[in-house]
Design a protein around this motif. Structure first.
Motif, PDB file in Angstrom:
ATOM      1  N   LEU A 181      25.519 -24.673  25.801  1.00 16.87           N
ATOM      2  CA  LEU A 181      24.375 -24.641  24.872  1.00 16.87           C
ATOM      3  C   LEU A 181      22.822 -24.861  25.505  1.00 16.87           C
ATOM      4  O   LEU A 181      22.712 -25.678  26.613  1.00 16.87           O
ATOM      5  CB  LEU A 181      24.455 -25.953  23.816  1.00 16.87           C
ATOM      6  N   ALA A 182      22.058 -23.927  25.202  1.00 14.91           N
ATOM      7  CA  ALA A 182      20.431 -23.869  25.775  1.00 14.91           C
ATOM      8  C   ALA A 182      19.807 -24.871  24.887  1.00 14.91           C
ATOM      9  O   ALA A 182      18.818 -25.361  25.519  1.00 14.91           O
ATOM     10  CB  ALA A 182      20.221 -22.652  25.782  1.00 14.91           C
ATOM     11  N   ILE A 183      19.929 -25.041  23.645  1.00 14.99           N
ATOM     12  CA  ILE A 183      19.044 -25.971  22.872  1.00 14.99           C
ATOM     13  C   ILE A 183      20.152 -26.606  21.890  1.00 14.99           C
ATOM     14  O   ILE A 183      21.083 -26.191  21.262  1.00 14.99           O
ATOM     15  CB  ILE A 183      17.934 -25.036  21.901  1.00 14.99           C
ATOM     16  N   GLU A 184      20.002 -27.988  21.714  1.00 13.96           N
ATOM     17  CA  GLU A 184      20.580 -28.856  20.870  1.00 13.96           C
ATOM     18  C   GLU A 184      19.674 -29.898  20.307  1.00 13.96           C
ATOM     19  O   GLU A 184      18.897 -30.750  20.909  1.00 13.96           O
ATOM     20  CB  GLU A 184      21.715 -29.484  21.544  1.00 13.96           C
ATOM     21  N   ALA A 185      19.562 -29.780  18.978  1.00 11.23           N
ATOM     22  CA  ALA A 185      18.850 -30.771  18.119  1.00 11.23           C
ATOM     23  C   ALA A 185      20.040 -31.471  17.414  1.00 11.23           C
ATOM     24  O   ALA A 185      20.738 -30.965  16.823  1.00 11.23           O
ATOM     25  CB  ALA A 185      17.983 -30.007  17.209  1.00 11.23           C
ATOM     26  N   GLU A 186      19.782 -33.018  17.473  1.00 11.04           N
ATOM     27  CA  GLU A 186      20.656 -33.761  16.766  1.00 11.04           C
ATOM     28  C   GLU A 186      20.060 -34.980  15.825  1.00 11.04           C
ATOM     29  O   GLU A 186      19.373 -35.733  16.572  1.00 11.04           O
ATOM     30  CB  GLU A 186      21.563 -34.551  17.806  1.00 11.04           C
TER      31      GLU A 186
END
Length: 675
Positions: free
Chosen positions: A356-361
């Motif tokens: 994953l290059a971008i992860e928003a949680e």
């Protein structure tokens, strides 16, 4: 001056009504050495909505200002209401019959005045009596659904509401000609669709003629007739269907069986078809061949045996025709396109796959009591083009600012290029490129000076700077403009320069916030060609926000935001499938009286029905049964034609957001009117 001279004999009045409301012949206008209007001619007939369509700098605003009497022309003839406009005195004779809405959200309004106070002010300027002002105001407030917001200050309205209020103030004196300069630029698709519906209804009720400009090619279907404009000239005029027939050709769409072969397929096809674009997994070519069978065969031969999963022939849209006309007239900057030939990408230049290059949680951000972003979660694999869509104020820019470390999150987690956004700000800045909504370069520096400045900011050596400068000049088609001041460049080239500067340090992840706003169709397509290459060949991850729903088709995956939340998260194809399963197939209805047909459809429960100029679009759960029912219902209006229409991303956006707005309204009502 009255709109109709009742002292004239009836046959003279009929002759007047047959004359054009606006008659433009060979109009010229210069600003110093720049030619804004270069021999423009067109006629606007009574009762029609006439569209001027073209990019920034095409001459649309100059023409509208001349017709409105607020700008003098240098040469040519102009008649408005059959009055020769050749002086300030003559323009004053018709101004009371004209309403002008300038370009920009709320530009003709006063921010500290309420909705009602703005309307009262414009009514006073037009010397309306108290009785006239009161009755017209109430009718317009109801039509635009602004009656519940009459006490709200204009500056606190959304973009769509500002434009509706601007329309009310423009129509308050019931002009016979309304002039609207890009009224929907910067307005989300739901508000755009509502604006056009309101305008069409009001114009028909009051017998008003409209002259409207737009940079959105897809809005052509809203107009009875249009003029395509470019560089101060009219390329073509007529109804949208007539113009589509001017460029002979066929759109052929195809998809590779193996996505790993898409790059090779694009390289092969681009050698034979100068007008092509990549929309996610789909490749779409304009083939200069009228026979669809021959066109498809010609395309397949160029693919040199690369197997295709799905191919179909599509009808060209107006943007395809516009670009084809420019190409055929050699006005498409062919020399500039030849200069833009990026070098082959080596394996060492390709970013490795690292999950994953971008992860928003559960990302959240509050400003006081206002929650701008509410529990947003999504994931973006390396090398994917990810679209973040939503209306103004949905929270898109706030999400980007949190993921780039510009803004801290109130709660939740974010990870970009393997680094935590909360604790690894410097690492993230080294690994990402960022292009903000506002143009971020220095206009008084040359192209080369801007590139060197960014190279210095990112600490590149002299050798690295020279290599990357060569790459940017080729990638952006800027080699002929190296010493030119950035401020002198067309918007499309400026944006590609800004993209190049954001990429100078070879970032792993690229954030683009409304990157093509104000860019002409050719510039937008060239920009997306570059993004495709970055994604597929260099494995750069791209997160982009856009107001052009047609651009959403370029994305591999989309997250749709509403009121700070992610409400849909899928590929464009899957989103369309979901809407069709939930709301039905899209059809287009042609009828002699589209406004009356629309009223009948909506009264019968077809709430998705929307007016598109002389046609209606509506979603049908049971196309066969519903079409039969609609045919019977609309039979008294005359000859009817119902045909299937391909669902667009704008249709998807409007359906989802409209459904959510209806749910919010029900919740407010259930709480006794408290939000």
């Amino acid at each position: 001056m009255n709109a109709v001279n009742t002292d004239k004999p009836l046959d003279a009045q009929v002759a007047d009504s047959a004359r054009p409301v606006v008659d433009v012949n060979n109009l010229m206008k210069r600003y110093g050495d720049s030619i804004a209007m270069d021999g423009i001619s067109l006629q606007v007939q009574a009762g029609e909505i006439y569209g001027l369509i073209g990019p920034d700098g095409a001459g649309k605003s100059s023409l509208l200002k001349v017709v409105a009497g607020v700008l003098a022309h240098d040469a040519g003839d102009l008649r408005v209401f059959d009055c020769l406009i050749d002086s300030e005195k003559s323009s004053e004779l018709v101004k009371d019959r004209i309403g002008l809405m300038p370009q920009g959200l709320g530009q003709n309004l006063y921010g500290d005045l309420s909705v009602e106070e703005n309307i009262d002010y414009f009514g006073g300027l037009r010397l309306l009596s108290k009785q006239e002002l009161s009755s017209r105001k109430e009718a317009l407030l109801r039509s635009t659904r602004l009656d519940k917001f009459r006490d709200r200050p204009m500056k606190n309205l959304s973009g769509g509401m500002k434009q509706k209020l601007g329309l009310v103030c423009t129509l308050i004196h019931e002009p016979k000609l309304v002039i609207l300069d890009e009224p929907t630029t910067g307005v989300d698709p739901v508000s755009r669709r509502e604006f056009w519906s309101i305008l069409a209804r009001l114009l028909k009720e009051k017998g008003i003629t409209a002259l409207v400009s737009t940079a959105y090619m897809d809005e052509a279907s809203r107009f009875h007739r249009v003029s395509l404009m470019h560089a101060g000239k009219v390329l073509a005029s007529g109804d949208p269907e007539q113009i589509k027939a001017l460029a002979v050709g066929t759109i052929v769409s195809t998809t590779c069986v193996q996505m790993a072969q898409q790059v090779d397929a694009v390289k092969l096809l681009s050698q034979h078809f100068p007008q092509m674009e990549v929309l996610g997994q789909e490749m779409r070519m304009f083939v200069d061949q009228a026979d669809p069978v021959v066109a498809t065969k010609e395309l397949m031969q160029c693919l040199d045996g690369i197997p295709q999963q799905h191919s179909e022939v599509l009808e060209p849209e107006l943007e395809d025709v516009f670009i084809a006309l420019l190409r055929q007239k050699h006005l498409d900057n062919a020399d500039q396109k030849k200069a833009r030939q990026p070098a082959e990408v080596s394996a060492s230049q390709r970013h490795p796959d690292q999950g994953l290059a971008i992860e928003a949680e559960n990302l959240s951000r509050t400003f006081g009591a206002f929650k701008a972003v509410d529990q947003v979660s999504f994931r973006v694999p390396q090398g994917e083009i990810f679209g973040l869509l939503g209306a103004n104020g949905a929270g898109k820019s706030t999400v980007i600012k949190m993921l780039t470390g510009i803004l801290s999150q109130t709660s939740g987690k974010g990870n970009v290029a393997g680094a935590d956004v909360r604790t690894s700000g410097r690492q993230i800045r080294e690994r990402i490129g960022y292009m903000s909504q506002a143009f971020s370069l220095y206009l008084d520096l040359s192209v080369l000076e801007n590139i060197r400045l960014y190279a210095g900011i990112y600490g590149l050596t002299r050798k690295e700077t020279a290599a990357r400068m060569d790459w940017i000049l080729d990638m952006a088609g800027l080699r002929p403009f190296g010493k030119a001041l950035t401020g002198s460049l067309p918007m499309g080239l400026r944006q590609r320069l800004a993209l190049g500067c954001a990429l100078i340090h070879r970032p792993q992840v690229l954030f683009l916030d409304e990157p093509t706003s104000g860019v002409d169709p050719i510039g937008r397509r060239a920009f997306w060609d570059v993004l495709f290459q970055l994604s597929r060949e260099e494995n750069v991850t791209i997160l982009v926000t856009t107001h052009y729903m047609s651009e959403a088709e370029h994305c591999d995956h989309i997250a749709l935001m509403y009121a700070g939340r992610v409400v849909a998260d899928a590929s464009p194809e899957k989103l369309k499938e979901n809407v069709e399963a939930e709301a039905g197939k899209l059809v287009e209805i042609q009828t002699p009286d589209p406004q009356a047909a629309l009223d009948l459809l909506q009264a019968d429960g077809y709430t998705s029905a929307a007016l598109f100029g002389p046609r209606i679009h509506v979603l049908l759960l049971d196309p066969e049964a519903d079409s039969a029912k609609i045919s019977e219902m609309l039979k008294p209006l005359g000859t009817l034609k119902i045909a299937p229409k391909k669902l667009s991303m704008e249709d998807v956006f409007v359906h989802i957001v409209t459904r959510l707005e209806a749910q919010d309204a029900q919740n407010v009502q259930a709480k006794g009117g408290r939000p």
